[in-house]
Design an enzyme around this catalytic site. Structure first.
Site, mmCIF file in Angstrom:
data_model
loop_
_atom_site.group_PDB
_atom_site.id
_atom_site.type_symbol
_atom_site.label_atom_id
_atom_site.label_comp_id
_atom_site.label_asym_id
_atom_site.label_seq_id
_atom_site.Cartn_x
_atom_site.Cartn_y
_atom_site.Cartn_z
ATOM 1 C CG ASP A 170 -8.926 -8.833 1.097
ATOM 2 O OD1 ASP A 170 -8.735 -8.951 2.346
ATOM 3 O OD2 ASP A 170 -10.054 -8.400 0.805
ATOM 4 C CB SER A 171 -5.859 -4.714 2.075
ATOM 5 O OG SER A 171 -5.245 -4.539 0.899
ATOM 6 C CG HIS B 72 -1.837 -1.102 1.286
ATOM 7 N ND1 HIS B 72 -1.338 -2.573 1.721
ATOM 8 C CD2 HIS B 72 -3.060 -1.417 0.913
ATOM 9 C CE1 HIS B 72 -2.246 -3.245 1.676
ATOM 10 N NE2 HIS B 72 -3.513 -2.690 1.367
#
Length: 190
Positions: free
Chosen positions: A105-106, A62
């Site tokens: 995922d995140s 990110h």
């Protein structure tokens, strides 16, 4: 009883199957424009694949300039998962691939992604096994935080490869605290 996440994955798989079927049928019709070229390439990759590919997600990062530190501290950046696909090299030496991949995922929830990828490929060194690629992927994803509703995606692709191994990557654009994610995986051809 089918879990909600499994139900949405089944719906996603059905949608992808329909996308490929429609693409193949369009490829058989008129041969004009970019959409016809796209559907021709998808159909040819589906019907005349040269390789089976293994996908291994490697990193999710990110962009720190686009996030509050509290958010990035809580995000998963190790996208455990795997995928499989099929691919071919065209007469110009460019790569075409169809694939399905699932990874964490995140938020550390499972995210499937299925699609078609294309890369123009350059071999800048005397060793023809070394190559660089630049292109795009068009596909469909679904995420837990979006209730696993299928979401279309068109993203850039870049790669560096040697022999059967390729390190492929994309960047998901976004706004502050949303998107702006670098995602990369290893693709091995068999």
């Amino acid at each position: 009883m089918v879990k909600a996440s499994n139900k949405y994955f089944i719906i996603l798989a059905g949608f992808i199957t329909q996308l490929f079927a429609v693409s193949a049928s369009y490829a058989a019709d008129e041969k004009t424009g970019w959409f016809s070229t796209f559907t021709d390439n998808v159909a040819q990759t589906w019907h005349a694949a040269q390789h089976v590919d293994l996908y291994v997600p490697a990193i999710t990062w990110h962009a720190r300039f686009a996030y509050d530190k509290e958010k990035t501290d809580g995000y998963n950046e190790r996208p455990w998962g795997a995928g499989i696909g099929q691919s071919r090299w065209d007469k110009k030496g460019n790569w075409h691939g169809l694939y399905v991949m699932a990874f964490k995922d995140s938020f550390n929830k499972w995210e499937p992604f299925a699609g078609y990828g294309w890369e123009a490929t350059w071999r800048p060194l005397p060793d023809e096994k070394f190559r660089l690629g630049l292109g795009y992927t068009a596909g469909v994803t679904a995420r837990d935080n979006w209730k696993y509703i299928p979401i279309p995606a068109l993203l850039p692709l870049a790669s560096v490869g040697y022999g059967p191994a390729t390190f492929q990557m994309t960047y998901i654009p976004g706004t502050y605290n949303n998107g702006n994610v670098y995602f990369a995986w290893l693709r091995v051809q068999f």
